[in-house]
Design a protein around this motif. Sequence first.
Motif, mmCIF file in Angstrom:
data_model
loop_
_atom_site.group_PDB
_atom_site.id
_atom_site.type_symbol
_atom_site.label_atom_id
_atom_site.label_comp_id
_atom_site.label_asym_id
_atom_site.label_seq_id
_atom_site.Cartn_x
_atom_site.Cartn_y
_atom_site.Cartn_z
ATOM 1 N N LEU A 146 0.764 -0.637 -0.086
ATOM 2 C CA LEU A 146 0.263 0.040 0.120
ATOM 3 C C LEU A 146 1.087 0.959 -0.465
ATOM 4 O O LEU A 146 0.694 2.005 -0.632
ATOM 5 N N SER A 147 2.358 1.781 0.624
ATOM 6 C CA SER A 147 2.626 2.638 1.129
ATOM 7 C C SER A 147 3.645 1.949 -0.248
ATOM 8 O O SER A 147 4.013 3.629 -0.955
ATOM 9 N N ILE A 148 3.798 1.000 -0.935
ATOM 10 C CA ILE A 148 4.352 1.515 -2.514
ATOM 11 C C ILE A 148 3.489 2.458 -3.443
ATOM 12 O O ILE A 148 3.824 3.248 -4.129
ATOM 13 N N PHE A 149 2.652 1.490 -3.846
ATOM 14 C CA PHE A 149 1.838 3.168 -4.787
ATOM 15 C C PHE A 149 1.098 3.736 -4.124
ATOM 16 O O PHE A 149 1.006 5.011 -4.958
ATOM 17 N N GLU A 150 1.053 4.290 -2.953
ATOM 18 C CA GLU A 150 0.652 6.102 -2.235
ATOM 19 C C GLU A 150 1.364 6.651 -2.691
ATOM 20 O O GLU A 150 1.538 7.609 -3.089
ATOM 21 N N GLN A 151 3.304 6.002 -2.447
ATOM 22 C CA GLN A 151 4.012 7.129 -3.427
ATOM 23 C C GLN A 151 3.819 7.615 -4.416
ATOM 24 O O GLN A 151 4.295 8.418 -5.457
ATOM 25 N N ARG A 152 3.823 6.086 -4.816
ATOM 26 C CA ARG A 152 3.431 6.456 -6.674
ATOM 27 C C ARG A 152 2.206 7.399 -6.961
ATOM 28 O O ARG A 152 2.242 8.724 -8.543
ATOM 29 N N LEU A 153 1.762 7.280 -6.347
ATOM 30 C CA LEU A 153 0.699 8.953 -6.188
ATOM 31 C C LEU A 153 0.922 10.434 -5.327
ATOM 32 O O LEU A 153 0.334 11.017 -6.401
ATOM 33 N N LYS A 154 2.168 10.482 -4.933
ATOM 34 C CA LYS A 154 2.681 11.518 -5.036
ATOM 35 C C LYS A 154 1.784 12.788 -4.161
ATOM 36 O O LYS A 154 1.392 13.642 -4.706
ATOM 37 N N PRO A 155 1.039 12.058 -2.520
ATOM 38 C CA PRO A 155 0.054 12.893 -1.993
ATOM 39 C C PRO A 155 0.734 14.033 -1.812
ATOM 40 O O PRO A 155 2.329 14.460 -1.363
ATOM 41 N N SER A 156 0.344 15.512 -2.082
ATOM 42 C CA SER A 156 0.769 16.999 -1.367
ATOM 43 C C SER A 156 0.784 16.657 0.310
ATOM 44 O O SER A 156 0.650 15.898 0.969
ATOM 45 N N LYS A 157 2.016 17.332 0.617
ATOM 46 C CA LYS A 157 2.605 17.367 1.709
ATOM 47 C C LYS A 157 2.407 18.530 1.793
ATOM 48 O O LYS A 157 3.195 19.864 3.563
ATOM 49 N N GLN A 158 2.042 19.663 0.938
ATOM 50 C CA GLN A 158 1.954 21.511 1.433
ATOM 51 C C GLN A 158 0.043 21.342 2.760
ATOM 52 O O GLN A 158 -0.931 20.565 2.673
ATOM 53 N N PRO A 159 0.842 22.956 3.589
ATOM 54 C CA PRO A 159 -0.498 23.084 4.595
ATOM 55 C C PRO A 159 -1.808 23.496 3.746
ATOM 56 O O PRO A 159 -1.197 23.800 2.702
ATOM 57 N N ILE A 160 -2.269 23.142 4.177
ATOM 58 C CA ILE A 160 -3.832 23.257 4.242
ATOM 59 C C ILE A 160 -4.092 24.592 3.491
ATOM 60 O O ILE A 160 -4.789 24.863 2.828
ATOM 61 N N GLU A 161 -3.754 25.557 4.303
ATOM 62 C CA GLU A 161 -3.642 26.865 3.902
ATOM 63 C C GLU A 161 -2.987 27.112 2.186
ATOM 64 O O GLU A 161 -3.501 28.065 1.438
ATOM 65 N N ALA A 162 -2.085 26.399 1.878
ATOM 66 C CA ALA A 162 -1.193 26.338 1.070
ATOM 67 C C ALA A 162 -2.187 26.214 0.312
ATOM 68 O O ALA A 162 -1.896 26.470 -1.268
ATOM 69 N N MET A 163 -2.340 24.667 0.404
ATOM 70 C CA MET A 163 -3.457 24.596 -1.004
ATOM 71 C C MET A 163 -4.609 25.455 -1.302
ATOM 72 O O MET A 163 -4.952 25.239 -2.263
#
Length: 269
Positions: A4-21
Motif C-alpha cells: 500500500l505504501s509503495i503505490f501511495e508513494q507513486r500517487l505523490k500525495p501533497s505535503k503542503q499545508p491546507i492553507e497553502a493548497m
Amino acid sequence: MDILSIFEQRLKPSKQPIEAMEEKWNQKAEMFYSNQINGSTYYSDAVPRLLEQKKILDPSVSVLDIGAGSGRYAIPLAKRCKSVRALDLSSEMLQFLELEIEKNNLDNIDIIKSAWPPTTEEIGEFDVAFSAMCPATRSVKALEAMSNVAKKHGVICQFTASSDNVVEALQKHQQIEKVKGPHNNRDLLQSYFNILWELGYQPDISYLHDTFVINMSFNEALHTYQQRYEHVKAEQLGKVLSSIQQEEDSIKVIKKTTLAVITWETNKN
C-alpha cells in the motif's frame, strides 16, 4: 515497505499545508472556470451517461462530489440524480459553482467548504462518492474515507493521456521529451487501482476518449506553448508552429485525451 505504501508513494500525495493548497486553488479558480465554460464538454456529459449505463447513477441516488471545483461534474450529475453535495477546499472555486447552480436553476446541490479527508465537519453518508482529477484523493486514507462515506459506489476519474499536434511535432523535432503530468500519467491510474484492490475492493476501469479542435492565432499559440515549455527557444517553437499552420496567422490545435473512470462497489448496502 508494504505494498500500500509503495503505490501511495507513486500517487505523490501533497505535503503542503491546507492553507497553502487553498491559496493555490483560489488563484487557479478563474482559469479553471473559464476552461470549463469555454472548453470541450464531452467528458462532463459522457461520464454521467457511463455511470447511468453501469447502474451507478439514477434519479434516486445521492452523490458526494469531492473536489467539485466550479462544478464541471457537479452540475450534470445533479441533473441526473436526487442530490449532490459539492465539497471543495477553495472558496473561489465554490463561488463559481454557485454561479453555475443559479445559471442552471438547480435546487438539489448543497456546498461544503472542506479539505479531504474531512476533519471536524460531519459529511454524512451518500450512495456514491465521486471525484475527478482531485489531488486530495491521492492517499490510502483519502480512498478509505471515500469508501466509508459511500453506501454503494466509489468513482474516480483520472486522465491517462493528453496530447495535441503541436506537442507531437515538438516531440518529433526532439524539442521536448514525452510529456508527464496529472493529465498524462498512467501511474496514477495504476496506483488507484492497486490500492483499492489491496483494500479488498474489486475496481473496474472504463475508458473515454475525446478529440477536439482549438483555433489559435500564431501569436496566441506561440505564447501558450512558450509558457508550457520554457526551455524551447522561441525560434524553434515558431518553426514547429509554422509547419502545422493551416492558414495565414491560424493554427489548428487538435487535442486528444483519454479519461479513465474507476468504479467500485463499497459493499455498504
